[in-house]
Design an enzyme around this catalytic site. Structure first.
Site, mmCIF file in Angstrom:
data_model
loop_
_atom_site.group_PDB
_atom_site.id
_atom_site.type_symbol
_atom_site.label_atom_id
_atom_site.label_comp_id
_atom_site.label_asym_id
_atom_site.label_seq_id
_atom_site.Cartn_x
_atom_site.Cartn_y
_atom_site.Cartn_z
ATOM 1 N N GLY A 46 -50.109 -10.118 -1.153
ATOM 2 C CA GLY A 46 -49.116 -10.711 -0.769
ATOM 3 C C GLY A 46 -48.516 -11.852 -1.835
ATOM 4 N N SER A 113 -52.623 -6.842 -6.923
ATOM 5 C CA SER A 113 -51.462 -7.418 -6.791
ATOM 6 C C SER A 113 -51.732 -8.850 -6.594
ATOM 7 C CB SER A 113 -50.682 -6.718 -5.530
ATOM 8 O OG SER A 113 -49.471 -7.333 -5.547
ATOM 9 N N TRP A 114 -51.354 -9.756 -5.639
ATOM 10 C CA TRP A 114 -51.450 -11.059 -5.829
ATOM 11 C C TRP A 114 -53.120 -11.338 -5.626
ATOM 12 C CZ3 TRP A 114 -51.039 -16.055 -6.324
ATOM 13 C CH2 TRP A 114 -51.932 -16.921 -5.539
ATOM 14 N N ASP A 265 -45.614 1.301 -11.554
ATOM 15 C CA ASP A 265 -45.788 0.068 -10.783
ATOM 16 C C ASP A 265 -44.534 -0.704 -10.885
ATOM 17 O OD1 ASP A 265 -45.995 -2.338 -9.473
ATOM 18 O OD2 ASP A 265 -48.168 -2.287 -9.921
ATOM 19 N N HIS A 293 -47.372 1.108 -7.262
ATOM 20 C CA HIS A 293 -48.146 -0.103 -7.009
ATOM 21 C C HIS A 293 -49.286 -0.035 -6.026
ATOM 22 C CE1 HIS A 293 -48.852 -4.442 -6.820
ATOM 23 N NE2 HIS A 293 -48.447 -4.366 -5.381
#
Length: 315
Positions: A46, A113-114, A265, A293
């Protein structure tokens, strides 16, 4: 994906709870696997995406003590979509509070990711509490990575970007963050929910090598608001990172790590994973040639499970 043979069976959560973080935020957590196993904590993406049951299945439940939780404002944590007192330092402190609450001395961090950003930031702040890292879809929170997400993606996904941009009135399209801020931060659901769906749909359409529906990626309307609102909040504030992560990466490069990155990605381009791998010579670096991704793309999913299995021999 629930029947994917690469994933471990879901034995469900053994216990769960809600941890009061301060006078405002309450954080949901759950635990599965071996009570006396090697602790591993899953850091969702996120910001704002939340954790889900499938995330337990990256880990052998006979070996790992698996901790899932929802970061401030995300998933089952309350208040939902709340941006007050929601910064990277808060999230790092929350991890420490959770670790102490569960009586864990050291744990492995697994994030994509985050989640990879937060894992690195936590590790740099508390290297003595880390056993190792499995990181996917590397995002280092730099300005050019934010600009790529907001505008650069039109190079590859012009249709999705145009739809994302044209959701806003023509007069507001030159500053996407401010245009979406006016809507996502509005308390009226008639204003913020259409904007949340537009943001969610943009990110979802660019997240896999082959097109998938948003609900397949676990980004249904239920989580659209927290995802969009918290991503916007962090984007507007430079991800609340005081210093570039690579400047301090030496604090954790003695620890074992695996970096898994989809070649295509588009959300978190491979250049950041490449830089991280060069700064962390001990880390195993797996480029998945036919993936974007999402952690649930077959090649990435398989590589992540292989990474958690390989970590068994490093502690």
């Amino acid at each position: 994906m629930s029947g994917d043979p690469h994933l471990f069976p879901d034995e469900g959560a053994r216990r769960n709870g809600t941890l009061a973080l301060d006078g405002l935020h309450h954080m949901y957590w759950e635990e599965s696997g071996q009570p006396d196993g090697v602790p591993v904590v899953f850091l969702h993406g996120g910001p704002g995406a939340g954790a889900s049951p499938i995330h337990r299945r990256f880990f052998d439940p006979r070996y790992y003590r698996v901790i899932l939780y929802d970061q401030r404002g995300a998933g089952r944590s309350q208040p939902h979509g709340e941006t007050r007192d929601n910064t990277t330092p808060h999230l790092i402190a929350d991890l420490e509070q959770l670790r102490c609450h569960l009586n864990i001395e050291r744990w492995m961090l697994f994030g994509g990711s985050w989640g990879s950003t937060l894992a690195l930031a936590y590790g740099i702040a508390h290297p003595q509490r880390c056993l190792g890292f499995v990181l996917r879809g590397i995002f280092l929170g730099r300005d050019f990575e934010l600009e790529w997400f907001l505008n650069g993606l039109r190079v590859v996904f012009p249709e999705a970007w145009r739809q994302f941009r044209e959701f806003l009135p023509e007069a507001e399209r030159e500053d996407l963050l401010q245009g979406y801020r006016r809507r996502l931060m509005d308390p009226d659901p008639a204003r913020h929910m259409p904007a949340a769906r537009a943001w969610r749909d943009y990110e979802s359409s660019c997240s896999t090598l082959l097109p998938r529906r948003p609900e397949v990626l676990g980004q249904s309307d239920a989580g659209a608001l927290s995802l969009a609102r918290l991503e916007l909040h962090y984007f507007l504030n430079g991800m609340f990172l005081d210093r570039p992560l690579l400047e301090e990466i030496g604090r954790i490069t003695h620890l074992p790590a695996t970096i898994v990155q989809g070649r295509y990605d588009m959300i978190c381009p491979i250049c950041s994973a490449d830089e991280l791998s060069r700064a962390w010579p001990r880390a195993a670096y797996r480029i998945i040639p036919d993936a974007g991704h999402s952690a649930l793309e077959p090649g990435i999913l398989s590589a992540l499970v292989a990474a958690t299995e390989a970590m068994k021999f490093k502690f």
